[in-house]
Design an enzyme around this catalytic site. Structure first.
Site, PDB file in Angstrom:
ATOM      1  N   LYS A   1       0.865  -1.178   0.000  1.00 40.65           N
ATOM      2  CA  LYS A   1       0.000   0.000   0.000  1.00 40.65           C
ATOM      3  C   LYS A   1       0.901   1.227   0.000  1.00 40.65           C
ATOM      4  O   LYS A   1       1.682   1.429   0.918  1.00 40.65           O
ATOM      5  CB  LYS A   1      -0.921   0.034   1.212  1.00 40.65           C
TER       6      LYS A   1
ATOM      7  N   LYS B   1      -7.095  -3.077   3.255  1.00 43.01           N
ATOM      8  CA  LYS B   1      -5.806  -2.423   3.458  1.00 43.01           C
ATOM      9  C   LYS B   1      -5.397  -2.578   4.920  1.00 43.01           C
ATOM     10  O   LYS B   1      -6.129  -2.189   5.829  1.00 43.01           O
ATOM     11  CB  LYS B   1      -5.855  -0.947   3.052  1.00 43.01           C
TER      12      LYS B   1
END
Length: 676
Positions: free
Chosen positions: A334, A532
């Protein structure tokens, strides 16, 4: 002939109800009563925008211009203007109130005239020409029309109507057209799907609600085809903060998917992680999905060896055996940059390039070197990725703080382009050639993306300067690809996920993404197909030193808090540590808590500047944040990025809040802190 007053009255009716079905019925009934052209205008304006997404025109009409016009027409003092805004928390409603007795009582503005005036405002250059045009428009409006003219210009309708509801209303207004729309090949839409799905799909492809209305009226929704150069909604990820939560939520998603769709690759197939320089991509010819399926579909800079999941004897780690469902997941870093959507298409003899943000802003002018580099790509496509400041020597991202120096500037200097070079790291592809890929699985889209990057990434390393672009050419000799394929790997174990997170942080990235290999790309949706994993840093205990009024429904309360920590090295005359501001937060508290804090702060104000006031440093808050950056804005020399209030610390005195030493300690412990 349709008058703008009817549109204004419709919006008043929409704002008066919280019932979604009632709002939809109001809109559908009104749209049916209009001509096709007027219905197209209304559908667009109800969504809060004067122009279609595919229309690049901007009004560039700010609050200062609007305030001047209202003050002039209403003969209102600054104090009266401020009081009206505080009363409503909305400038359109405040203007309507101020203009009573000064505005016409009879409606004369037609929808076509308002559209023409909006176009003229967009074309006008300079404050005075725009002010004259707006004064003429506003001077013809009744008070209620003035309210919604201003709301439309500011993009803040406040009627509880989103574009998705307008799309549903279009489907309700012309149900035969919506129900007869046949989905394109590969779409998961079916004849039994809600009628609004055909309208939503047409809206996504065309980027113009006016055009969607025209197709719906004529029964031609199925003819909608992809139009480039308007941002498609970004697919979003749901946040998780622990390995256990990530596994639990991802397992829930996989179980919910349709039978068989998760079997992208046979469970026994080994996963090959490779570096793009060594990966065997097709050199030429058309992309062959069958051949690609036989090879590894995950690539990019390889993850650590631990991420393949085998133990020392080569068998899968215990977690992999216990959690076989994880093999349906792809693992990615990420990134901490600017989410961006890249559009590429033919323009005359060359290629047109556009970069759009999540907020649908055009970022192209802010990153001219990317636009220049991507003109070398001779293929129609829409890619999803992240703009990062890049350290080419180490092939890794620079911290967001470096990229931030390039934001909000009217001109990007050659020195800035040289010292803070930008790249686009791509992790998805939504459209290629003439094929829309949204309904394909992530695994299939990844194959297309790898093939695309193999063909074009190296071409973005150096381009021949032309015209004025020669002035910005990098003469440092550090040519490198500006289009970079994001690393990706197959998830197999909880241990691997934990290690991958640590490795991502060590590379200076925010965390990891966990994505279902079977997932379609769902524009504008946040679900469990993408997760995430991003753990928060330690929280800080701080004291509130300043407060200000919020916006909208919080305009009448003090909801935005500036806060400080103690500097034990800088003592006041009485020997106590001084307080140094380190950030501002306005999320995390309930309305009830904010109301109580407002009463307290008003009674303990030190200096009142109108919108902002300094207060007695007594209220202690615990705040969380993403990371810490150097900043000249605050006396502490630091700023918290994305701070949010965790709780009010009534149990902690100011003498025990965190110190500047603690802030510096957290800052220095960050793997992604800027190089100083």
């Amino acid at each position: 002939m349709s008058f703008f007053l009817q549109f204004a009255e419709l919006n008043d009716a929409l704002a008066s109800t919280t019932k979604k079905l009632e709002k939809r019925a109001f809109i559908a009934d009104y749209l049916r009563s209009l001509s096709m052209e007027d219905a197209g205008r209304i559908a667009l304006w109800l969504s809060g925008t004067p122009f279609a997404e595919i229309d690049s025109r901007k009004l560039n009409v700010g609050g200062s211009l609007l305030s001047k016009a209202v003050a002039q027409l209403a003969a209102a003092s600054p104090e009266a203007m401020s009081a009206a805004y505080r009363r409503y928390g909305d400038f359109g409603s405040a203007a309507s109130d101020l203009l009573y007795g000064h505005a016409p009582n009879t409606a004369t503005l037609t929808l076509a005239e308002v559209e023409s005036a909006l176009s003229a405002l967009a074309e006008a250059r300079g404050l005075q020409p725009k002010l004259r045009l707006f004064l003429d428009l506003l001077g013809r409006a009744t008070p209620v029309e003035a309210k919604y003219l201003i709301k439309l210009l500011t993009g803040d309708m406040r009627t509880g109507v989103q574009q998705s509801l307008v799309e549903e209303a279009i489907a309700e207004a012309w149900p035969h057209s919506a129900n007869n729309a046949i989905s394109t090949k590969g779409s998961r839409a079916t004849a039994s799907a809600p009628a609004g799905q055909a309208v939503r799909r047409a809206s996504m492809l065309l980027g113009s609600l006016s055009d969607v209305v025209a197709l719906a009226v004529q029964g031609r929704l199925a003819e909608a085809r992809m139009q480039l150069f308007h941002p498609i909604g970004f697919m979003l990820a749901s946040p998780v903060q622990s390995i256990d939560e990530a596994i639990a939520r991802f397992t829930e998603e996989i179980k919910a998917e349709a039978a068989g769709t998760s079997e992208v690759l046979p469970p026994s197939q080994d996963v090959i992680l490779s570096d793009p320089q060594n990966f065997a991509f097709p050199e030429s010819g058309s992309f062959n999905p069958v051949a690609a399926k036989e090879s590894a579909f995950v690539s990019g800079h390889g993850f650590s060896h631990a991420e393949k999941g085998p133990d020392k004897e080569g068998a899968l780690a215990p977690e992999a055996a216990a959690l076989p469902i994880l093999r349906a997941a792809q693992l990615e870093d990420k990134f901490d940059g600017i989410r961006a959507q890249l559009h590429l298409g033919p323009a005359g003899p060359g290629t047109r390039v556009a970069l759009y943000s999540r907020g649908r802003d055009d970022l192209s002018a802010a990153f001219p070197e990317l636009v220049q580099a991507f003109t070398s790509i001779a293929e129609r496509a829409v890619l999803d990725g992240e703009i990062l400041a890049w350290n080419a020597a180490e092939s890794r991202a620079l911290p967001f703080a470096a990229l931030q120096q390039r934001l909000g500037r009217r001109r990007v200097t050659p020195e800035m382009r040289r010292d803070i070079p930008a790249v686009l790291v791509v992790f998805d592809i939504l459209y290629r050639g003439t094929t829309l890929l949204l309904d394909e699985s992530l695994a299939e889209r990844r194959r297309h993306l790898e093939d695309f990057c193999a063909r074009w990434s190296s071409a973005t390393a150096a381009t021949e300067p032309h015209g004025q672009s020669i002035l910005f050419t990098d003469r440092s000799g550090q040519a490198f690809p500006r289009l970079i394929l994001a690393r990706a790997g197959r998830l197999a174990s909880a241990q691997q996920l934990d290690q991958a997170y640590a490795d991502a942080r060590a590379r200076g990235n925010e965390g990891v993404m966990i994505k279902s290999l079977a997932s379609a790309y769902q524009p504008g949706r946040r679900g469990l197909a993408w997760l995430k994993l991003k753990r928060e840093l330690a929280t800080l205990d701080v004291v509130v030193t300043g407060v200000e009024h919020g916006h909208g429904r919080r305009a009448a309360v003090l909801s935005d808090y500036t806060f400080a920590i103690r500097d034990t090295d800088d003592l006041a005359p009485d020997g106590s540590p001084t307080l140094k501001n380190v950030g501002k937060a306005y999320t995390g508290l309930t309305d009830q808590e904010i109301a109580g804090m407002t009463v307290w702060f008003r009674a303990h104000t030190l200096e009142d500047y109108g919108h902002f006031r300094t207060v007695e440093p007594t209220i202690v808050l615990e705040v969380a944040f993403n990371n810490i950056m150097r900043s000249s804005r605050h006396a502490s020399g630091f700023a918290l990025r994305f701070p949010r209030i965790v709780r009010i610390r009534t149990d902690k005195p100011v003498a025990e809040i965190d110190t500047l030493h603690r802030v510096a300690e957290i800052y220095n412990a960050q793997p992604d802190k800027p190089i100083e």
